[in-house]
Design an enzyme around this catalytic site. Structure first.
Site, PDB file in Angstrom:
ATOM      1  N   GLU A  84       0.999  -1.239  -0.100  1.00  0.00           N
ATOM      2  CA  GLU A  84      -0.020  -0.017  -0.146  1.00  0.00           C
ATOM      3  C   GLU A  84       0.968   1.106  -0.019  1.00  0.00           C
ATOM      4  O   GLU A  84       1.727   1.387   0.873  1.00  0.00           O
ATOM      5  CB  GLU A  84      -0.953  -0.054   1.302  1.00  0.00           C
ATOM      6  CG  GLU A  84      -1.765   1.116   0.989  1.00  0.00           C
ATOM      7  CD  GLU A  84      -2.974   0.882   2.238  1.00  0.00           C
ATOM      8  OE1 GLU A  84      -3.562  -0.280   2.667  1.00  0.00           O
ATOM      9  OE2 GLU A  84      -3.590   2.079   2.642  1.00  0.00           O
ATOM     10  N   LYS A 275      -7.890  -1.440  11.113  1.00  0.00           N
ATOM     11  CA  LYS A 275      -6.845  -1.764   9.900  1.00  0.00           C
ATOM     12  C   LYS A 275      -5.957  -0.976   9.464  1.00  0.00           C
ATOM     13  O   LYS A 275      -4.848  -1.355   9.243  1.00  0.00           O
ATOM     14  CB  LYS A 275      -8.086  -1.585   8.772  1.00  0.00           C
ATOM     15  CG  LYS A 275      -7.763  -2.339   7.295  1.00  0.00           C
ATOM     16  CD  LYS A 275      -6.638  -0.959   6.576  1.00  0.00           C
ATOM     17  CE  LYS A 275      -6.354  -2.021   5.234  1.00  0.00           C
ATOM     18  NZ  LYS A 275      -5.784  -0.925   4.212  1.00  0.00           N
ATOM     19  N   ASP A 291       4.108 -14.562  11.713  1.00  0.00           N
ATOM     20  CA  ASP A 291       2.826 -14.758  11.010  1.00  0.00           C
ATOM     21  C   ASP A 291       1.816 -13.879  11.090  1.00  0.00           C
ATOM     22  O   ASP A 291       1.365 -13.602  12.243  1.00  0.00           O
ATOM     23  CB  ASP A 291       2.665 -16.196  11.810  1.00  0.00           C
ATOM     24  CG  ASP A 291       1.301 -16.955  11.240  1.00  0.00           C
ATOM     25  OD1 ASP A 291       0.439 -15.897  10.448  1.00  0.00           O
ATOM     26  OD2 ASP A 291       0.905 -17.896  11.679  1.00  0.00           O
ATOM     27  N   HIS A 388      -2.561   9.959   0.102  1.00  0.00           N
ATOM     28  CA  HIS A 388      -2.959   8.819  -0.519  1.00  0.00           C
ATOM     29  C   HIS A 388      -2.684   9.049  -2.027  1.00  0.00           C
ATOM     30  O   HIS A 388      -2.011   8.196  -2.541  1.00  0.00           O
ATOM     31  CB  HIS A 388      -4.283   8.223  -0.299  1.00  0.00           C
ATOM     32  CG  HIS A 388      -4.285   7.241   0.754  1.00  0.00           C
ATOM     33  ND1 HIS A 388      -5.082   6.007   0.845  1.00  0.00           N
ATOM     34  CD2 HIS A 388      -3.607   7.113   2.057  1.00  0.00           C
ATOM     35  CE1 HIS A 388      -4.941   5.268   1.708  1.00  0.00           C
ATOM     36  NE2 HIS A 388      -4.225   6.058   2.636  1.00  0.00           N
TER      37      HIS A 388
HETATM   38  C1  MEV Z   1      -6.049   3.030   4.916  1.00  0.00           C
HETATM   39  O1  MEV Z   1      -5.214   1.742   4.469  1.00  0.00           O
HETATM   40  C2  MEV Z   1      -6.230   3.176   6.359  1.00  0.00           C
HETATM   41  C3  MEV Z   1      -6.963   4.025   6.603  1.00  0.00           C
HETATM   42  O2  MEV Z   1      -8.362   4.015   6.276  1.00  0.00           O
HETATM   43  C4  MEV Z   1      -6.870   4.069   8.369  1.00  0.00           C
HETATM   44  C5  MEV Z   1      -7.892   4.968   9.124  1.00  0.00           C
HETATM   45  O3  MEV Z   1      -8.945   5.418   8.403  1.00  0.00           O
HETATM   46  O4  MEV Z   1      -7.880   5.164  10.299  1.00  0.00           O
HETATM   47  C6  MEV Z   1      -6.420   5.590   6.446  1.00  0.00           C
END
Ligand code: MEV
Length: 435
Positions: A84, A275, A291, A388
């Site tokens: 990513e 995430k 792992d 991003h």
């Molecule tokens: C993107 O991989 C992760 C985010 O969406 C985490 C978040 O929203 O806190 C930027």
């Protein structure tokens, strides 16, 4: 498609021929793609081929580094394996931000691993308990061949107990064991111990119980849920140190804490929030040959431990001090598994000054906290897309096979403009049409 028998016995070439002949219109093109990812170093390629079954090529992930991580007053450069585009950049930004404010503090709170022998029995609980108390020394004695080396180094089995689970499932009991596996993640050690315990348990039960009462072992396996293998990572600073302007700093801290509170009570947000934490954690876990599936499964179970899925991180502002922290279970190893086999894993561990498992727990937790800090910082200020899309720009350029001249012009243009997929396409098409 044709079914194939004895596939694993075929040679690598035969496997590729079977695959490309059956599944691709252009089999030579498919073959070429697979071969482009072979390593020219035959020895290295063989090593990779033998990590798994039916390997036909290598699947690369970018291996990046995030420097300037100050953890308990030591500087680290953290290796991250992740595709990513913005993750390493975000980690590096967060590291730099906290470097000037005393860095990260991290502490291992516990290191207990868990394994269970699951069995059923129609015997009454008193009789099972009496049997278990009688057989327990033998269970420990007969597993000694497996535990003795670990014991010499200070680890081994910490406890063995009988657990009655019949209120949840008829006739269901467990031999619930806890382990200290030191610098090893310990999966093989724990599973070997459990299988031996199950064997002794079953044998000894034969003469103790009637045929109807006879315990039946269903399975013996470690648990990847390790809520007592916990590490805590934290950052804190006076609110006014967060930004140059006091009012901006206060607003930032308030919104940041609010964002964490939302993730505490709202599972839809908590999953994305966590995430983002796992973006940092998985990348280091993967780079250090651990792992990541086990780490993921455990982290999410822990995030739901209070009955509803919630944020793994916490934040507060008290007496003018901003504090941001996380407690997370991480069962990691720095010996065994891939750690001495995979050259890049060895390099990653050397980069981290050959950490013990406890040290690696701290580093990984910090990477997760830093990632969450970076995400929340963007989300509560400029939004996530700015960063991003800037990082994603290269992917879009590659997708359009932009030449060097086009790249330079597009990059220059987006230094002062917002990146979006359509805006990039427009510029490239404009350049190609001579506009
Ligand atoms: C993107 O991989 C992760 C985010 O969406 C985490 C978040 O929203 O806190 C930027």
């Amino acid at each position: 498609m044709k079914q194939v028998k004895g596939f694993s016995k075929l040679s690598k070439d035969e496997k590729i021929n079977w695959l490309t002949k059956n599944y691709f219109n252009d089999s030579s093109q498919a073959k070429q793609t697979l071969e482009r990812y072979w390593n020219q170093d035959q020895k290295l390629q063989k090593l990779h081929d033998e990590f798994s079954e039916n390997t036909i090529s290598n699947y690369y992930l970018p291996f990046g580094i995030a420097p300037n991580f100050l953890i308990n007053d030591e500087l680290y450069t953290i290796p991250m394996a992740i595709e990513e585009s913005s993750v390493v950049a975000a980690a590096s930004n967060a590291a730099k931000f906290w470097l000037e404010k005393g860095g990260f503090k991290a502490e291992v709170l516990s290191t207990q691993k868990v394994g269970q022998v699951h069995f059923t029995s129609a015997a009454n609980t008193e009789k099972l308990t009496a049997f278990f108390n009688e057989v327990q020394p033998k269970l420990i004695e007969e597993v000694k061949a497996i535990t003795k080396n670990m014991e010499k180094r200070g680890g081994g089995i910490s406890s063995i107990e009988l657990r009655n689970k019949t209120a949840d499932l008829e006739n269901y009991y467990q031999v619930h064991c806890t382990f200290e596996t030191l610098d090893a993640m310990g999966a093989n050690f724990i599973n070997s111990c459990l299988e031996q315990i199950a064997e002794t348990f079953t044998r000894e039960a034969e003469n103790y119980f009637s045929a109807e009462e006879q315990p039946e072992v269903v399975m013996s396996i470690l648990s990847n849920y390790v809520p007592q293998c916990l590490v805590r990572a934290e950052v804190c600073c006076p609110v006014e140190d967060l930004l140059p302007n006091k009012a901006d700093a206060e607003k930032f801290a308030t919104k940041f804490v609010e964002a964490v509170k939302i993730a505490k009570i709202e599972p839809y947000r908590a999953v994305t929030h966590n995430k983002g934490i796992m973006n940092g954690i998985d990348a280091v876990v993967l780079a250090t040959g651990n792992d990541f599936r086990a780490i993921e499964a455990c982290a999410h179970a822990y995030a739901a431990k209070d009955g509803s899925y919630s944020s793994l991180t916490d934040a507060s502002v008290e007496n003018g001090v901003f504090k941001f922290w996380m407690e997370i279970p991480l069962a990691l190893g720095t010996v065994g598994g891939l750690t001495s086999l995979h050259p890049l894993v060895k390099l990653a561990l050397e980069m981290l000054q050959k950490p013990s498992a406890k040290e690696l727990m701290k580093i990984v937790a910090v990477a997760g906290l830093a990632q969450n800090f970076a995400a929340l910082r963007s989300l509560t200020t400029v939004g996530i897309q700015q960063g991003h899309m800037k990082m994603h720009l290269m992917n879009i350029l590659n997708q359009f096979e932009a030449n060097e001249n086009e790249r330079q012009q597009v990059i220059e243009h987006f230094k002062s403009n917002t990146v979006s997929h359509s805006a990039v396409v427009e510029i490239i098409e404009g350049l190609r049409n001579g506009n």
